[in-house]
Enzyme design. Structure first.
Site, mmCIF file in Angstrom:
data_model
loop_
_atom_site.group_PDB
_atom_site.id
_atom_site.type_symbol
_atom_site.label_atom_id
_atom_site.label_comp_id
_atom_site.label_asym_id
_atom_site.label_seq_id
_atom_site.Cartn_x
_atom_site.Cartn_y
_atom_site.Cartn_z
ATOM 1 N N ASP A 159 0.835 -1.204 0.000
ATOM 2 C CA ASP A 159 0.000 0.000 0.000
ATOM 3 C C ASP A 159 0.870 1.253 0.000
ATOM 4 O OD1 ASP A 159 -2.194 -1.550 0.011
ATOM 5 O OD2 ASP A 159 -2.823 -1.141 2.065
ATOM 6 N N TYR A 160 1.984 1.183 0.694
ATOM 7 C CA TYR A 160 2.864 2.355 0.772
ATOM 8 C C TYR A 160 3.422 2.701 -0.616
ATOM 9 C CZ TYR A 160 6.624 5.480 2.167
ATOM 10 O OH TYR A 160 7.443 6.566 2.287
ATOM 11 N N SER A 194 -36.740 -6.721 -15.725
ATOM 12 C CA SER A 194 -36.692 -7.521 -14.504
ATOM 13 C C SER A 194 -36.704 -8.990 -14.889
ATOM 14 C CB SER A 194 -37.879 -7.191 -13.606
ATOM 15 O OG SER A 194 -39.092 -7.411 -14.308
ATOM 16 N N LEU A 195 -36.512 -9.859 -13.922
ATOM 17 C CA LEU A 195 -36.472 -11.300 -14.193
ATOM 18 C C LEU A 195 -37.716 -11.983 -13.646
ATOM 19 C CD1 LEU A 195 -32.773 -12.166 -13.240
ATOM 20 C CD2 LEU A 195 -33.740 -12.183 -15.546
ATOM 21 N N GLU A 210 -25.423 -18.116 -12.616
ATOM 22 C CA GLU A 210 -24.798 -17.065 -11.820
ATOM 23 C C GLU A 210 -25.600 -16.872 -10.538
ATOM 24 O OE1 GLU A 210 -24.176 -13.471 -14.306
ATOM 25 O OE2 GLU A 210 -24.800 -14.781 -15.955
ATOM 26 N N LYS A 251 -27.537 -14.827 -7.750
ATOM 27 C CA LYS A 251 -28.374 -13.623 -7.801
ATOM 28 C C LYS A 251 -28.015 -12.753 -6.603
ATOM 29 C CE LYS A 251 -33.166 -12.106 -8.240
ATOM 30 N NZ LYS A 251 -33.144 -11.136 -7.134
ATOM 31 N N ASP A 273 -28.074 -9.539 -4.100
ATOM 32 C CA ASP A 273 -29.098 -8.650 -3.568
ATOM 33 C C ASP A 273 -28.486 -7.279 -3.320
ATOM 34 O OD1 ASP A 273 -31.534 -7.833 -2.750
ATOM 35 O OD2 ASP A 273 -31.485 -8.805 -0.789
ATOM 36 N N ARG A 284 -31.314 1.607 -12.011
ATOM 37 C CA ARG A 284 -32.318 0.912 -12.801
ATOM 38 C C ARG A 284 -33.578 1.753 -12.975
ATOM 39 N NH1 ARG A 284 -36.879 -1.954 -12.503
ATOM 40 N NH2 ARG A 284 -37.128 -3.673 -13.970
ATOM 41 N N TYR A 306 -22.155 -8.343 -14.366
ATOM 42 C CA TYR A 306 -22.421 -9.664 -14.920
ATOM 43 C C TYR A 306 -23.114 -9.687 -16.282
ATOM 44 C CZ TYR A 306 -26.623 -8.277 -12.353
ATOM 45 O OH TYR A 306 -27.686 -7.567 -11.852
ATOM 46 N N LYS A 322 -35.216 -18.681 -6.923
ATOM 47 C CA LYS A 322 -35.090 -18.129 -5.568
ATOM 48 C C LYS A 322 -34.930 -19.267 -4.566
ATOM 49 C CE LYS A 322 -35.500 -14.236 -4.873
ATOM 50 N NZ LYS A 322 -36.581 -13.251 -4.850
ATOM 51 N N CYS A 328 -46.439 4.498 24.877
ATOM 52 C CA CYS A 328 -45.346 3.559 25.098
ATOM 53 C C CYS A 328 -45.898 2.272 25.700
ATOM 54 C CB CYS A 328 -44.303 4.174 26.036
ATOM 55 S SG CYS A 328 -42.990 3.025 26.504
ATOM 56 N N CYS A 386 -44.405 2.126 29.588
ATOM 57 C CA CYS A 386 -44.698 3.112 30.642
ATOM 58 C C CYS A 386 -45.921 3.972 30.330
ATOM 59 C CB CYS A 386 -43.484 4.007 30.879
ATOM 60 S SG CYS A 386 -43.107 5.097 29.482
ATOM 61 N N CYS A 388 -40.324 7.125 22.833
ATOM 62 C CA CYS A 388 -40.908 7.336 24.157
ATOM 63 C C CYS A 388 -40.074 8.405 24.858
ATOM 64 C CB CYS A 388 -40.891 6.047 24.973
ATOM 65 S SG CYS A 388 -41.331 6.311 26.716
ATOM 66 N N CYS A 400 -38.867 4.987 31.965
ATOM 67 C CA CYS A 400 -39.305 3.858 31.143
ATOM 68 C C CYS A 400 -38.341 2.681 31.339
ATOM 69 C CB CYS A 400 -39.334 4.296 29.680
ATOM 70 S SG CYS A 400 -39.978 3.035 28.568
#
Length: 666
Positions: A31-32, A80-81, A111, A113, A115, A134, A223, A310, A404, A407, A422, A428
């Site tokens: 990194d340096y 959409s799928l 592939e 899916k 989220d 999208r 993808y 899914k 609440c 209380c 509350c 409480c």
């Protein structure tokens, strides 16, 4: 080599190293070394502004403010799928395909899916031109400035043979580790944590300040390529080519020669997806051949040549039996769905988060409904939809509570906030118990022998009403409680006694002042030295402290204006709790670094990070947690992050090595 060529060579080198680090996870320089090359490039670009390039690696830190995101029409619609939930659904899908194509031999690309937040990125002549959300599929928002801050997205493509213009689609995601870190920081200052990684990633794209987006650990998985004259003929070859051009195209993708191999892929990832560092909720199956894709075409909403499978265990439906309401230590009310028990992701789920009143109203959730439950990155599952076809005829809309549940105080909702609160902060029970649990936690008073359940036990038996009461507990009071033996009671009392040696900065964090997290508590303790000075500070005094904003300052003022808080602090003082910084005498201390602020980053050979920070302070310097215009030096070790280097260069902060620092103090 002339200046322009030197600049271009450095840009190419840095793009390559950036790809190795963020996409391949195989850095070949430290990194340096990366940071030194980046600093060299920035210096050259400043001296020669005629060679400015908006896609230079030096432009990753953000800083652009976007008040209104421009709406852009997608050149190629984002469909959409269709979803499937069983292997039988996939067999029916293949049968429909075969009816259109005839009895041809098909291959599929499988592939995962992901989220996240869908994105379409346009490249022209190998350079990132535009990034658009999208939206409704026809048009979305231009979020180019924010997307450019995501390190895994190439600003300039590598390799050759890419089209003059094309779009690449994918998902902006927030890995679990980054999501949990962001939430932990919110919890420490008493704020409501983000609900899930997907919504947080999506919301990040619409932040107005791109420098704030740059601070978030977003990633991008790409993808699908679309455009004219693409130099490949299949989806799988497209993924291979995308990787060569520098895109982070997930390696989990696999070519399946038949539906049986698709099923094997699904079965494998249905088990192993929990090992991934980010959310995935299924498998996308695509006909591999672009020729076949063209023949199959689209329905009104979806491509006929692709379908999403899914995972069943991640999304199920069950009955909502009732809604209860929880009260957090800050008073925030969280509605919770009590469900008919159902198996989800390998566990039996009985409850799910409803988040707030807006979410209940948006989904029109009612008691007795059949609801879809999903488990993502959040601690408990959430309800994502209602099956209205199964709603009971006598169903009534959910009316959010006004008092609440603990209380009976009238709830309040501040303008611009999603949660109800509350206001009975000191009466409480859940708020009181929550504050005491925070007080005893590891990063606060770190009281051994005392856990969260024991705190509730002490409160419910009338032994403590606030955290000051802990210091009056006696063994004989604790012994009669459930599950309390002589040794346990003695350890608890000893743990409380031992906490009197905890440093002031931890005590300040333990008090539970809203928005005062661990880092802020350290800054306030170091600046004011003792609780009395802090309690008497004006709003302007507080705002002038490094990194203390208006919101934190007002919260501190309100805390000390409260009479009960002042009484509790006086009691804690009388018990011997540390309310001032204990200055350690150092015979080797000097003032050589007086007035100078340092930021330490990386791994060092001659110091540990803590020893290096101590050396700075022993010689009169100040250690900052982040680089700002007030920073004088960054002490850079191995594995210093490139983002910090970019920030330092942007603000023209001197970057010195470990040896340079030693020379400063000798």
């Amino acid at each position: 080599m002339d200046i322009q060529q030197t600049i271009q060579t450095l840009r190419e080198e840095l793009n390559l190293h950036n790809h190795n680090y963020y996409v391949l996870d195989k850095p070949i320089i430290s990194d340096y070394e990366f940071d030194q090359k980046l600093k060299q490039l920035e210096d050259l670009e400043k001296k020669h502004p005629e060679y400015f390039d908006e896609n230079s690696p030096t432009q990753r830190v953000g800083g652009t403010i976007t008040k209104n995101f421009q709406t852009v029409t997608h050149e190629h619609r984002m469909y959409s799928l269709d979803n499937s939930y069983s292997k039988e659904d996939l067999i029916e899908w293949e049968n429909r395909i075969q009816k259109v194509l005839g009895n041809v031999t098909l291959e599929y690309t499988c592939e995962l899916k992901y989220d996240g937040a869908s994105i379409s990125i346009t490249y022209e002549n190998g350079r990132l031109k535009r990034a658009v959300t999208r939206g409704d599929g026809y048009q979305g928002d231009d979020v180019t400035n924010n997307v450019k801050t995501i390190k895994s997205i190439p600003l300039q493509l590598s390799g050759t043979n890419f089209p003059d213009k094309f779009d690449i689609r994918g998902e902006i995601i927030l890995p679990f580790a980054g999501f949990e870190k962001m939430n932990q920081e919110l919890i420490e200052i008493g704020e409501t944590p983000y609900s899930n990684p997907r919504n947080t990633a999506s919301g990040s794209l619409k932040l107005q300040d791109s420098s704030e987006v740059a601070k978030r650990p977003l990633d991008c998985l790409l993808y699908f390529l679309i455009g004219n004259n693409l130099p490949f003929k299949t989806q799988y070859d497209g993924l291979e080519m995308a990787r060569k051009w520098g895109f982070k195209a997930p390696k989990e993708a696999k070519l399946a020669r038949n539906l049986g191999e698709v099923f094997e892929y699904i079965d494998y990832w249905d088990i192993h997806r929990h090992t991934l560092p980010y959310e995935t909720d299924g498998v996308v199956v695509k006909v591999n051949s672009f020729q076949h894709q063209d023949e199959l075409g689209f329905t009104a909403k979806s491509p006929r040549w692709a379908i999403a499978y899914k995972f069943k265990s991640e999304q199920v439906f069950t009955i909502l039996n009732s809604i209860s309401y929880q009260v957090g230590r800050t008073g925030a009310i969280t509605p919770v769905a009590n469900l008919e028990p159902v198996q989800l992701a390998g566990t039996i789920v009985k409850r799910a988060s409803l988040h707030n009143a807006d979410q209940i109203e948006k989904l029109d959730i009612r008691i007795g409904d059949t609801v879809f439950v999903e488990k993502g990155g959040e601690i408990i599952p959430k309800i994502i939809a209602v099956d209205f076809t199964k709603r009971p005829k006598n169903s009534l809309p959910t009316i959010y509570i006004t008092q609440c549940p603990e209380c009976n105080s009238e709830l309040v909702r501040n303008e611009g906030e999603a949660n109800h609160y509350c206001p009975n902060f000191y009466g409480c029970p859940p708020q009181i118990i929550g504050r005491i649990q925070h007080f005893i936690s590891r990063k606060a008073m770190d009281i051994e022998g005392l856990g969260g359940e024991t705190v509730a036990l002490l409160f419910n038996n009338g032994l403590v009403r606030n955290y000051a009461d802990l210091y009056e507990l006696k063994v004989e009071q604790i012994l009669p409680l459930d599950r309390m033996a002589q040794k346990s009671a003695e350890n608890l009392v000893k743990g409380v006694e031992k906490s009197k040696t905890i440093p002031f900065e931890n005590v300040l964090f333990a008090l539970g002042i809203r928005f005062v997290g661990e880092t802020v508590a350290k800054k306030l303790a170091k600046h004011y030295k003792n609780i009395d000075a802090l309690s008497q500070a004006s709003l302007m005094d507080l705002i002038l402290v490094d990194e203390i904003g208006d919101r934190i300052a007002k919260s501190v003022i309100e805390f000390f204006e409260n009479k009960e808080n002042r009484i509790i602090i006086e009691r804690l003082k009388s018990y011997g709790v540390q309310f001032e910084v204990v200055e350690k005498v150092n015979l080797n201390a000097t003032n050589k670094l007086l007035g100078k602020t340092f930021v330490v980053s990386g791994v060092f050979e001659q110091f540990s990070r803590d020893d290096l920070k101590k050396a700075i302070e022993d010689n009169g310097g100040k250690v900052g947690s982040s680089i700002s215009s007030k920073t004088d030096y960054v002490v850079a070790g191995e594995n210093m992050g490139p983002a910090k280097l970019e920030k330092a260069n942007q603000l023209k902060v001197a970057i010195i090595s470990e040896d340079d620092f030693i020379k400063l103090i000798q």
